[in-house]
Structures are given as structure tokens and as C-alpha cells.
Design an enzyme around this catalytic site. Structure first.
Site, mmCIF file in Angstrom:
data_model
loop_
_atom_site.group_PDB
_atom_site.id
_atom_site.type_symbol
_atom_site.label_atom_id
_atom_site.label_comp_id
_atom_site.label_asym_id
_atom_site.label_seq_id
_atom_site.Cartn_x
_atom_site.Cartn_y
_atom_site.Cartn_z
ATOM 1 N N LYS A 191 33.560 41.913 43.320
ATOM 2 C CA LYS A 191 32.502 41.289 42.522
ATOM 3 C C LYS A 191 31.667 40.290 43.315
ATOM 4 O O LYS A 191 30.496 40.071 43.008
ATOM 5 C CB LYS A 191 33.111 40.599 41.300
ATOM 6 N N GLU A 201 28.160 37.402 32.321
ATOM 7 C CA GLU A 201 29.250 37.789 31.435
ATOM 8 C C GLU A 201 30.465 38.109 32.293
ATOM 9 O O GLU A 201 30.338 38.367 33.491
ATOM 10 C CB GLU A 201 28.857 39.009 30.604
ATOM 11 N N SER A 204 39.897 47.518 44.506
ATOM 12 C CA SER A 204 38.762 46.677 44.139
ATOM 13 C C SER A 204 39.101 45.202 43.976
ATOM 14 O O SER A 204 38.222 44.347 44.085
ATOM 15 C CB SER A 204 38.133 47.191 42.842
#
Length: 392
Positions: A91, A113, A380
Site C-alpha cells: 500500500k 479509506e 502483499s
């Protein structure tokens, strides 16, 4: 094949678009113009590369995991270690890119969000790094199951805004963030966390996550002398998966598999697997495959993984599915937990519950693959945030 990654008139093979209320269109038009301008700017690219290298920790390793491969009687297995990035997941690639884009565009405040909390943590950290203020919208259900990440967001100086509407998960957090952005876009940027939503968000997020695929391709050529046979990644909205898939879409000899949340059953409300019963519709400004009931209402979802618990999928994945260039499968909560434990015990790596879905799929298919095959799992994120659920 590049049309799957580079939007042509806001669409990817018919999917995507900007089905947004009129009040949001000025913000989207402004963002589209800013993106078109700054993505080509040499100083922007220089600063982003510097932050990705010296703040986030790129490039991430491509690690072979022979003990896991032996344990599952599988092919050669490699992990793309996005879990080693600062803040613990892929991210940060997108958060740094979008927050820097906002700063270059004169925006001083960021809203975002988050579901699993990783995008919230990454955005809060990126804002602290770049000197921006930050509000994070998060469903109260996700706040409870990802309390560690809530604390991390606050430590970085951001404000967590609880969302109590609906299922109190990611979908509702997106709704509230969009409402806030529509009223404040003159001085605020909405840092959307995945490759979904109205154009230009899918294009922007995919572009910032494409670094994963570029590195993986180069690392495979160095380690193997060739491309891998298989790429596997978990798919919530789809940013980590489209990031690694993007460098291999033209290479038809490389199979691409996205792994969704199968939850605890196949009935609507028991999972978050959009391709299990493919249905087309619009959610958050994007025409794509989503979970909906017989009346066309967005269905409830369930996953042990907050980051996969979303009823729609990004338009690039919808296009890849429709063109049969990528395959999408579902993994249950139970399978994901077992995979997380096996990877931890065989290789000393604690992955995120989201990533564990990808590992579980590889465990399921391992014996069917040739021992000479090379398979890359996009790991991830790391699993510290999920320990509370594992020991509960």
C-alpha cells in the site's frame, strides 16, 4: 494487451468509467488533469523514486522458499516480498505516489479509506513524511479486528474517523470518504487505496503499483534466466495483483491467477468472491463485476481478511477475466489460516491474511504443477496486524 492497464477513454475493455454523481465530477476532472500533467514531470518522478527507495525500502526481494515448496510437493516457489516495505505492505507504493501528486497539485490535506488498515497506515505515514494532514475513514467492524493498525495510524498523527453505517466495513468507509471529498476537493485529495472507483483512480493506482511487476520481471530474468511460469496474487480491490500482473500481461506463457476471499460458504453474504457468481453492475463509480442480490442491491460480504472484504473488483481485473487472460479462484477462511501457519513454520515468514489466500491456492494446486515450473506469489503484506484474530 496494454489497454488493460492504460485506460482508453476511461475504460478497460468496457469496464470502468466514471459513474459518479454530478457533485463529484469537478473533483474527478481536476484530478485527471493533475495526473496527466504531473506523471510526466521529471521532478515529480525524481522525488517519488527517492521516497520509494529511501523511505519505503524498494526494491523488495524476490525470495525462493524451498522448504515450503518441499512441504507441499510443489514447483520452485518464489515470494515477492512486499511485506518488507515500510508500514508492512504494498500500500505504501500507491500512498506515496498519490500524496506526492497531491502535494505537487497544491493540496495540503489527504483523506483516505481503509479496510485492513494497511492503506490507512501507509497513507498516514506518507502524509507525515510529506508534511500533509490526514483523515482516515474506517468501518467500526474493521477498527475492532484491526485495532493495531488503528493505533499505528494515530501514532503517525492522522485522525481515524469511525464509520457506523451499513456493514461498517470497507464499502461504507469508501462511501464516507467520497462524501467528504466532494465537499472539500479544493484543498483536499482523496487517496483511494485500490485500483477501483471512478476514472482516473484505477489508472493512477495501477501505475503506482506497477513497480512490483517491473521489479519481479527483472528479478526473475536474473534468478531464472527466463520469465516465471505462474504469477499468483490475492485480489480484494485488486491493486497488488494488477501491480504484479501488469509486467506480464503480454506474455501469454505466464499464467496469471487472482485469489479472492471464499469466506465460509458459497451463498451470498458468506464470501467476497466476485467471480464466483459473476454479475455486472456499478459501485463507487465503476462498472465491473460485483456481488449483488436478485434485486440488484449490493450484497453483504464476509471474509476473515478485512482487506479482501469488498463487494466489487477493479476494472482491470474485470477486463482480464472477460478476456480469459487471468484466472480467478476463491479460497476459504479456513484454508487461508492454514496456509499462513504453514508458511510461518516452514520459512519463518508471517504473511498478512490477505496474502495467505494466495499461498493457500498454491498449496492446493502444487502437486498438479511440474517440478520444473517457477511460480511467484506476491506476498502483499505482513501478518502482525492479524495476530489478534489468530489467537482469539
Amino acid at each position: 494487451m496494454t489497454s488493460f492497464i492504460i485506460a482508453k477513454k476511461t475504460r478497460y475493455g468496457g469496464f470502468g468509467g466514471a459513474f459518479a454523481p454530478e457533485i463529484l465530477m469537478p473533483a474527478l476532472h481536476e484530478l485527471t488533469a493533475a495526473w496527466k500533467h504531473w506523471q510526466k514531470d521529471s521532478e515529480f518522478k525524481k522525488q517519488l523514486k527517492n521516497s520509494l527507495t529511501n523511505f519505503a525500502g524498494r526494491a523488495t526481494p524476490l525470495q525462493e522458499v524451498p522448504r515450503l515448496a518441499k512441504a507441499i510437493d510443489g514447483p520452485r516457489l518464489f515470494l515477492k516480498r512486499e511485506d518488507l516495505l515500510h508500514t508492512g505492505a504494498h500500500k505504501i507504493n500507491n500512498a506515496l505516489g498519490q500524496c506526492l501528486l497531491a502535494k505537487f497539485s497544491g493540496k495540503k490535506h489527504i483523506i483516505a479509506e481503509t479496510g485492513a488498515g494497511q492503506h490507512g497506515v501507509a497513507t498516514a505515514a506518507a502524509c507525515a513524511h510529506l508534511g500533509l494532514s490526514c483523515d482516515i475513514y474506517m468501518g467500526t467492524v474493521d477498527m475492532q479486528r484491526q485495532s493495531l493498525n488503528v493505533q499505528r495510524i494515530r501514532v503517525f498523527g492522522a485522525t481515524v474517523i469511525p464509520v457506523t453505517a451499513g456493514d461498517q466495513t470497507l464499502k461504507e468507509a469508501v462511501n464516507e470518504a467520497l462524501r467528504a471529498w466532494s465537499a472539500s476537493f479544493e484543498h483536499t485529495h482523496y487517496c483511494l487505496g485500490s485500483a477501483l472507483g471512478s476514472h482516473p483512480f484505477p489508472e493512477i493506482v495501477a501505475a503506482f503499483q506497477a513497480v512490483i511487476g517491473k521489479e519481479t520481471r527483472q528479478q526473475c530474468l536474473q534468478a531464472l534466466g527466463r520469465l516465471p511460469d505462474h504469477i499468483v496474487a490475492c485480489v480484494g480491490g485488486g491493486s497488488n495483483a494488477i501491480g504484479i500482473f501488469s509486467a506480464f500481461i503480454k506474455d501469454k506463457q505466464v499464467s496469471l491467477t487472482g485469489v479472492e476471499a471464499g469466506g465460509n460458504g458459497k451463498q451470498l453474504g458468506q464470501h467476497a468472491a466476485r467471480f464466483l457468481h459473476p454479475a455486472l453492475g456499478v459501485l463507487h463509480g465503476c462498472y465491473t463485476y460485483l456481488l449483488q442480490n436478485e434485486y440488484g442491491q449490493i450484497a453483504q460480504t464476509h471474509s476473515i481478511s478485512a482487506g479482501l472484504d469488498y463487494p466489487a473488483v477493479g476494472p482491470q481485473h474485470a477486463a482480464l477475466y472477460a478476456a480469459k487472460r487471468a484466472t480467478y479462484v476463491a479460497i476459504s477462511d479456513e484454508e487461508a489460516v492454514a496456509a499462513l501457519h504453514l508458511l510461518a513454520k516452514t520459512e519463518g515468514i508471517l504473511c498478512a491474511m490477505e496474502s495467505a489466500h494466495a499461498v493457500a491456492h498454491v498449496i492446493n494446486i502444487a502437486k498438479k504443477l511440474s517440478k520444473q515450473d517457477a511460480l511467484v506469489i506476491n506476498l502483499s503484506g505482513r501478518g502482525d496486524k492479524d495476530l489478534g484474530q489468530l489467537v482469539a
